[in-house]
Design a protein around this motif. Structure first.
Motif, PDB file in Angstrom:
ATOM      1  N   ASP A   2      22.460  44.975  53.841  1.00 54.89           N
ATOM      2  CA  ASP A   2      23.276  44.399  54.919  1.00 54.89           C
ATOM      3  C   ASP A   2      22.794  44.934  56.259  1.00 54.89           C
ATOM      4  N   GLN A  58      24.926  46.117  59.653  1.00 53.48           N
ATOM      5  CA  GLN A  58      25.408  47.488  59.858  1.00 53.48           C
ATOM      6  C   GLN A  58      24.652  48.140  61.017  1.00 53.48           C
ATOM      7  N   ALA A  80      21.513  53.169  61.868  1.00 54.45           N
ATOM      8  CA  ALA A  80      21.472  54.421  61.084  1.00 54.45           C
ATOM      9  C   ALA A  80      21.861  54.156  59.626  1.00 54.45           C
ATOM     10  N   ALA A  81      22.849  53.293  59.423  1.00 54.45           N
ATOM     11  CA  ALA A  81      23.302  52.983  58.061  1.00 54.45           C
ATOM     12  C   ALA A  81      22.243  52.173  57.312  1.00 54.45           C
ATOM     13  N   VAL A  82      21.623  51.230  58.006  1.00 52.39           N
ATOM     14  CA  VAL A  82      20.545  50.432  57.400  1.00 52.39           C
ATOM     15  C   VAL A  82      19.414  51.359  56.974  1.00 52.39           C
ATOM     16  N   HIS A  83      19.035  52.258  57.879  1.00 50.68           N
ATOM     17  CA  HIS A  83      17.907  53.150  57.599  1.00 50.68           C
ATOM     18  C   HIS A  83      18.210  54.087  56.431  1.00 50.68           C
ATOM     19  N   ALA A  84      19.462  54.566  56.348  1.00 47.99           N
ATOM     20  CA  ALA A  84      19.831  55.453  55.238  1.00 47.99           C
ATOM     21  C   ALA A  84      19.671  54.713  53.913  1.00 47.99           C
ATOM     22  N   GLN A  85      20.091  53.454  53.877  1.00 44.94           N
ATOM     23  CA  GLN A  85      19.976  52.663  52.644  1.00 44.94           C
ATOM     24  C   GLN A  85      18.518  52.385  52.289  1.00 44.94           C
ATOM     25  N   HIS A 141      16.906  55.565  50.903  1.00 44.56           N
ATOM     26  CA  HIS A 141      17.382  55.783  49.537  1.00 44.56           C
ATOM     27  C   HIS A 141      16.635  54.874  48.551  1.00 44.56           C
TER      28      HIS A 141
END
Ligand SMILES: Nc1ncnc2c1ncn2[C@@H]1O[C@H](COP(=O)(O)OP(=O)(O)O)[C@@H](O)[C@H]1O
Ligand SMILES: [Mg+2]
Length: 205
Positions: free
Chosen positions: A184, A187, A190-195, A198
């Protein structure tokens, strides 16, 4: 040991460029050598085809012409850069690949999906990426990001229908293919990059 081919897909402004930088850094931090590609383009001839596709011709450009030029560029890139890099043990990170044709020409322009698959079979001979990250964004948000401003003009609004069809096809193809991970991209970055981090780390040897 042969390398792997990771592809980042999504509409304009989805965040592909920044995600690609992140993936390249993540792989390099593991000591892997990495080659970056973009489509259409990536070899001298494929870049010339890219110019040809983007040129504002003084005639109607048939959808089939656009489609075959895309595949011509893709074959050049595959045979002259991607396959040799993978064979020499490099990892390849691609800004778009075949899924873009399936989504834009198939979904957006409405070309027959079976015809597209037949063309892909000829051009790619069964070659597929090892991992695809599809960054899913609403077209209006993506276009506004890409343009660096908040509102879309009349032409861009009209164009949204095309991008909505393209997005729908991306989502349908991703749902059917276990090698494609949908992220997604609405977002915060930072949230995109974390996903993404991972997902890539799970995939690493
Ligand atoms: N998740 C996000 N939230 C907000 N802005 C973003 C996000 N991802 C990317 N951007 C911004 O949107 C613009 C387009 O991003 P870019 O990576 O060039 O997209 P693409 O390569 O898919 O066209 C850039 O200015 C980028 O900083
Ligand atoms: Mg980009």
């Amino acid at each position: 040991m042969a390398g792997k081919f990771i592809v980042v897909e999504g509409l304009e402004g989805a965040g592909k460029s920044s995600v690609i930088s992140l993936i390249v850094e993540t792989l390099q931090a593991r000591g892997l050598s990495v080659t970056q590609t973009r489509e259409p383009g990536g070899t001298p001839m494929a870049e010339a085809i890219r110019e040809c596709v983007k040129h504002d011709w003084d005639e109607e450009v048939a959808e089939e012409t656009e489609l075959m030029l895309m595949y011509a560029a893709r074959v050049q890139l595959l045979k002259n850069r991607i396959l040799p890099a993978l064979a020499s043990g490099e990892w390849v990170v691609g800004d778009r690949h075949d899924l873009s044709s399936q989504a834009y020409q198939g979904g957006g322009r409405g070309l027959n999906a079976d015809t597209l698959r037949a063309l892909a079979d000829i051009a790619l001979d069964g070659f597929t990426p090892d991992l695809t990250l599809y960054l899913d964004v609403e077209p209006a948000t993506g276009l506004a990001r890409a343009r660096g401003r908040g509102e879309l003009d009349r032409i861009e609004q009209a164009g949204l229908v095309f991008f909505e069809r393209t997005r729908d096809r991306y989502l349908a193809l991703a749902a059917d293919d276990p090698t494609i991970t949908t992220i997604d991209a609405m977002q915060p970055m930072a949230a995109v990059h974390a996903q993404v981090r991972h997902c890539v780390e799970q995939f690493l040897p």
